[in-house]
Scaffold this active site. Structure first.
Site, PDB file in Angstrom:
ATOM      1  CB  ALA A  62      -0.877  -0.008   1.238  1.00 25.85           C
ATOM      2  CD  GLU A 110      -2.373  -7.607   2.499  1.00 22.71           C
ATOM      3  OE1 GLU A 110      -2.074  -6.445   2.163  1.00 22.71           O
ATOM      4  OE2 GLU A 110      -3.063  -7.864   3.497  1.00 22.71           O
ATOM      5  CD  GLU A 130       1.320  -5.244   5.868  1.00 19.72           C
ATOM      6  OE1 GLU A 130       2.176  -6.102   6.175  1.00 19.72           O
ATOM      7  OE2 GLU A 130       0.660  -5.291   4.810  1.00 19.72           O
TER       8      GLU A 130
END
Ligand code: DAK
Length: 256
Positions: A62, A110, A130
């Protein structure tokens, strides 16, 4: 930022933001969603290949710079949006192969996990880091990774942020094969041909039986298998396959 090309019988989706290691901004996520919708409508495509532009990264996750300063409602919606897009990939009518050419971190891993299969180059590195940002995975990693490599290995990767190189990824079943960086796309196409030469609806029944079955208790999974194997049996391709066996010739499947 996302390119969708047709190469022979395959759709090929390239994340094209190499200056940010193909990080998943919300704009790129939207483009992935639109591209997946387009692939779902293509009747002549037999598999989807996904890769990243450049030689350094498949996708570094992300977009961290975008994740900050968001209110909780937007953050929750962001997680649901990413999850829904990756679920679309998981449930596409055709199988998908992630061609991991470098870093696959966070949301990038992911994305690869939501594909049916994964191939990688020797320089590939996989991780869910993360926790190092004070976060946990939000696009399906906590659910798909343990299903693939087992609970202990997944928890270790998620709770320590440890990354895994190509050879270990192959050993633990995170990827199916490590292939040369030169000709990754060709290797992906050759790999996909091992299954796309069969009847597409039958392949879809097989994929659904395995993937949906993983989410069910075994009794219900067996019921699902009974239903889907009967549906496969009813196809003309099944009739052709069994007839060809008896006639000692190669079958000619027509995807019906
Ligand atoms: N986001 C934004 N930019 C990134 C990025 C990322 N994930 N990864 C790399 N970049 C950018 C860098 O900032 C740099 O940009 P400039 O400084 O040149 O402008 C450029 O890409 C090149 O990166 P580096 O200079 O860092 O390259 P190196 O070779 O030195 O290092 C690296 C490569 C992959 C080891 C390093 O870039 C790195 O550690 N990147 C971050 C990897 C990471 O932590 N990924 C996980 C992201 S977190 C949720 C939704 C989603 C998620 C969680 C919650 N909710 C909505 C609740 C998921 C989160 C994640 O995926």
């Amino acid at each position: 930022m996302v390119n969708l090309n047709i190469i022979e019988e395959f759709a090929c989706l390239t994340l094209d933001r190499p200056q940010a290691l193909n990080a998943l901004s919300f704009a790129i996520l939207g483009e992935i969603r639109d591209a997946l919708d387009e692939v779902a409508r293509m009747s002549d495509v037999r598999a989807l290949l996904i890769t990243g532009a450049g030689s350094k990264a498949f996708c570094a996750g992300a977009d961290i710079k975008e994740l900050r300063h968001r209110d909780l409602v937007s953050q929750r919606r962001g997680a649901e949006l990413g999850q829904a897009i990756f679920a679309r990939l998981d449930r596409l009518p055709v199988a998908s192969v992630a061609l991991v050419n470098g870093y696959a971190f966070g949301g990038g891993l992911e994305l690869a996990l939501a594909c049916t299969f994964r191939l990688c180059t020797p320089n590939a590195v996989f991780g869910l880091p993360e926790v190092k940002l004070g976060l946990i995975p939000g696009y399906g990693g906590t659910q798909r990774l343990p299903r693939l490599v087992g609970e202990g290995r997944a928890l270790e990767m998620i709770m320590t942020g440890r990354s895994v190189k190509a050879d270990e990824a192959e050993r633990i079943g995170l990827v199916q094969r490590v292939v040369d960086a030169d000709g990754l796309l060709a290797a992906g196409m050759a790999y996909a041909r091992h299954f796309t030469c069969y009847s597409l609806p039958v392949l879809e029944f097989a994929r659904r039986a395995v993937q949906r079955g993983m989410d069910l208790p075994i009794e219900q999974g067996l019921q699902l298998e009974a239903e889907l194997s009967t549906l496969a049996y009813r196809t003309e391709d099944a009739e052709e396959g069994m007839r060809a066996f008896e006639e000692k010739r190669s079958p000619e499947f027509k995807d019906g």
